[in-house]
Scaffold this motif. Structure first.
Motif, PDB file in Angstrom:
ATOM      1  N   PRO A 182      46.276  65.836  47.569  1.00  0.00           N
ATOM      2  CA  PRO A 182      46.648  67.178  48.045  1.00  0.00           C
ATOM      3  C   PRO A 182      45.984  67.592  49.352  1.00  0.00           C
ATOM      4  N   ALA A 183      44.658  67.431  49.438  1.00  0.00           N
ATOM      5  CA  ALA A 183      43.956  67.933  50.625  1.00  0.00           C
ATOM      6  C   ALA A 183      44.359  67.186  51.885  1.00  0.00           C
ATOM      7  N   LYS A 184      44.504  65.859  51.783  1.00  0.00           N
ATOM      8  CA  LYS A 184      44.723  65.023  52.966  1.00  0.00           C
ATOM      9  C   LYS A 184      46.193  64.817  53.304  1.00  0.00           C
ATOM     10  N   VAL A 187      48.072  69.572  52.170  1.00  0.00           N
ATOM     11  CA  VAL A 187      47.518  70.801  52.752  1.00  0.00           C
ATOM     12  C   VAL A 187      47.220  70.628  54.235  1.00  0.00           C
ATOM     13  N   ALA A 188      46.511  69.555  54.607  1.00  0.00           N
ATOM     14  CA  ALA A 188      46.147  69.370  56.019  1.00  0.00           C
ATOM     15  C   ALA A 188      47.364  69.168  56.916  1.00  0.00           C
ATOM     16  N   PRO A 189      48.310  68.284  56.573  1.00  0.00           N
ATOM     17  CA  PRO A 189      49.493  68.163  57.438  1.00  0.00           C
ATOM     18  C   PRO A 189      50.229  69.491  57.603  1.00  0.00           C
ATOM     19  N   TYR A 190      50.345  70.247  56.512  1.00  0.00           N
ATOM     20  CA  TYR A 190      51.027  71.541  56.580  1.00  0.00           C
ATOM     21  C   TYR A 190      50.255  72.491  57.506  1.00  0.00           C
ATOM     22  N   GLY A 207      47.745  76.481  42.716  1.00  0.00           N
ATOM     23  CA  GLY A 207      47.322  77.003  44.006  1.00  0.00           C
ATOM     24  C   GLY A 207      47.954  76.335  45.211  1.00  0.00           C
ATOM     25  N   LEU A 208      48.739  75.267  45.006  1.00  0.00           N
ATOM     26  CA  LEU A 208      49.376  74.602  46.141  1.00  0.00           C
ATOM     27  C   LEU A 208      50.425  75.511  46.756  1.00  0.00           C
ATOM     28  N   ASP A 209      50.421  75.591  48.076  1.00  0.00           N
ATOM     29  CA  ASP A 209      51.376  76.448  48.781  1.00  0.00           C
ATOM     30  C   ASP A 209      52.804  76.096  48.348  1.00  0.00           C
TER      31      ASP A 209
END
Length: 229
Positions: A182-184, A187-190, A207-209
């Motif tokens: 998720p983080a890499k 979330v980060a690309p977004y 909590g994921l967008d």
């Protein structure tokens, strides 16, 4: 109206393949034996283990990646040809096993006309990763490889995503980044303006967008993208 996806940035381990093992000191010593001018000191195994622990902790803190050859040098190995040493070691150590279903999906995505970029963290040099892709029959699916071993930084460092955008040759909002972390990979690309799809067999993490897509396997991505058009 949803903007059309023109490029795909794909993670490797956990997305396209089951990750391969990291080399241990015994394998390294055997792989380097006989490499011209290379000298492995007594006590190399213990020194390499200590250096590896130190490097991993420091790299995590800085978001960087110490070159494999530098780890060997810090362990006392004399390396006249660092590139040849890395090639020898990672040729001796098996790379990841590419998932056949994921490979089939990638070929389908390529036929859809997408620019495809491999975007992953790895110690392996590009030549080794390209051999793995070629052996799985998907080497020709990729227009570019963005590897942490080449960049010297790991996701989620901003330089990784800047390199993906540059390699894709299109605006970030037309790039779909897909991976299993998720983080890499989501979330980060977004955050850096790309679109993102998370591979999560257990469903959407809390909590994921909601703007980030979620699929269970890479084989679901062609249908998911078709649904966006």
């Amino acid at each position: 109206m949803t903007m059309r996806v023109e490029a795909l940035a794909v993670d490797f381990g956990g997305t396209l393949a089951r990750p391969g093992p990291n080399p241990d000191a015994a394998i390294i010593a055997e792989a380097l034996h006989g490499l011209p001018g290379t000298v492995i000191p007594d006590g190399f195994a213990a020194a390499f283990d200590d250096v590896t622990r130190q490097v991993r902790a420091a790299d995590r803190q800085r978001g960087e990646q110490t070159p494999f050859a530098e780890q060997l040098r810090r362990s006392g190995v004399h390396l006249p040809n660092p590139a040849a040493a890395a090639e020898a070691v990672f040729t001796a150590v098996p790379d990841a096993d590419v998932d056949p279903r994921a490979a089939d999906a990638l070929r389908q995505l390529r036929r859809m006309g997408l620019v495809c970029v491999l975007a992953c963290d790895t110690q392996r040099p590009e030549s080794v990763r390209r051999r793995t892709l070629d052996a799985a029959g998907i080497g020709d699916c990729f227009d570019a490889l963005v590897l942490s071993s080449t960049l010297g930084v790991r996701k989620p460092h901003p330089r990784c995503y800047a390199a993906v955008i540059a390699a894709s040759g299109c605006p970030p909002e037309r790039i779909m980044f897909v991976g299993d972390t998720p983080a890499k990979d989501a979330v980060a690309p977004y955050t850096y303006g790309m679109r993102a799809t998370l591979i999560s067999p257990s469903g959407r993490p809390e909590g994921l967008d909601p703007a980030i897509g979620v699929i269970t396997h890479l084989s679901d991505l062609p249908a998911y993208l078709e649904g966006l058009s």
